[in-house]
Design a protein around this motif. Structure first.
Motif, short mmCIF file in Angstrom:
data_model
loop_
_atom_site.label_atom_id
_atom_site.label_comp_id
_atom_site.label_asym_id
_atom_site.label_seq_id
_atom_site.Cartn_x
_atom_site.Cartn_y
_atom_site.Cartn_z
N LYS A 86 0.85 -1.18 0.00
CA LYS A 86 0.00 0.00 0.00
C LYS A 86 0.89 1.24 0.00
O LYS A 86 1.91 1.28 0.68
N GLU A 87 0.48 2.22 -0.79
CA GLU A 87 1.21 3.48 -0.88
C GLU A 87 0.23 4.63 -0.73
O GLU A 87 -0.93 4.51 -1.16
N PRO A 88 0.67 5.75 -0.14
CA PRO A 88 -0.22 6.92 -0.08
C PRO A 88 -0.55 7.37 -1.50
O PRO A 88 0.35 7.59 -2.31
N THR A 89 -1.83 7.46 -1.80
CA THR A 89 -2.29 7.76 -3.16
C THR A 89 -3.41 8.78 -3.10
O THR A 89 -4.32 8.67 -2.27
N ASP A 90 -3.36 9.76 -3.99
CA ASP A 90 -4.44 10.73 -4.12
C ASP A 90 -5.60 10.02 -4.80
O ASP A 90 -5.63 9.89 -6.03
N ASN A 129 -3.88 5.15 1.81
CA ASN A 129 -2.96 4.03 1.64
C ASN A 129 -3.69 2.90 0.92
O ASN A 129 -4.65 2.35 1.45
N LEU A 130 -3.23 2.61 -0.29
CA LEU A 130 -3.86 1.55 -1.07
C LEU A 130 -2.86 0.98 -2.07
O LEU A 130 -1.81 1.56 -2.32
N VAL A 131 -3.21 -0.18 -2.62
CA VAL A 131 -2.40 -0.79 -3.68
C VAL A 131 -2.94 -0.22 -4.99
O VAL A 131 -4.02 -0.61 -5.46
N GLN A 132 -2.20 0.73 -5.57
CA GLN A 132 -2.67 1.46 -6.75
C GLN A 132 -3.07 0.55 -7.90
O GLN A 132 -4.11 0.75 -8.52
#
Length: 193
Positions: A86-90, A129-132
């Motif tokens: 998971k990465e911080p994503t807009d 935070n999600l898996v883009q």
């Protein structure tokens, strides 16, 4: 379809980059002409205005260049296997980006499609935070299905039907809700379950 959508989305900011750079070149030529005049004949106010215009154009070139780079980055992330991390994503930007890509992809497949899309994005969401790669694939599938069904209805309707796909994001406590709605025929009862 996705490739056509990507090409269209990248073409827009690149057109801006090209246009603003051409206009800036003309402004600089005008500035050179003004500066080549004898000191007493030069219009210093005009020179300042021209320099301000160039600065504004460079800011726009930078903005649209970053937009094109973000599209490419997103597509590269979408195509990679991904780490599953998971990465911080807009989330709003991603939801809107893939909506445009889907629309232009469907438009490339069916040029008679005359659909509109509407977004109602909760600005308070920010980064999530999600898996883009996973979420972008889900969104793309939802959007493609929605545009497909409104296109099918558009082909059969004779009245004043306006095909529309609506995407809404909303914070609900600790959760984020993404809603994708279309005004197509809906899911047949036989397969709804």
């Amino acid at each position: 379809e996705l490739t056509a959508g990507i090409a269209h989305e990248i073409q827009n900011p690149l057109n801006f980059v090209t246009n603003f750079s051409e206009v800036s070149k003309e402004i600089i030529e005008e500035l050179k002409a003004e500066r080549s005049k004898v000191k007493g004949e030069r219009d210093e106010v005009l020179e300042e205005e021209l320099l301000d215009d160039v600065v504004q154009n460079l800011e726009k070139i930078n903005h649209h260049g970053k937009r094109a780079a973000d599209i490419v980055k997103g597509m590269l992330q979408h195509s990679q296997k991904g780490s599953g991390q998971k990465e911080p994503t807009d989330l709003n930007a991603m939801a809107e980006e893939y909506l445009r890509l889907s629309y232009h992809g469907c438009l490339a497949k069916d040029i008679t499609l005359n659909a509109s899309f509407v977004t109602d994005l909760d600005k308070s969401i920010g980064n999530v935070n999600l898996v883009q790669q996973d979420i972008s694939r889900v969104l793309l599938n939802l959007y493609n299905n929605a545009f497909y069904v409104v296109a099918e209805r558009q082909k059969k309707e004779t009245g004043e039907y306006e095909p529309t796909v609506t995407v809404t994001t909303k914070r609900k406590g600790e959760c984020i809700e993404i809603s994708v709605k279309d005004n197509g025929y809906g899911i047949p009862e036989s397969i709804k379950e």
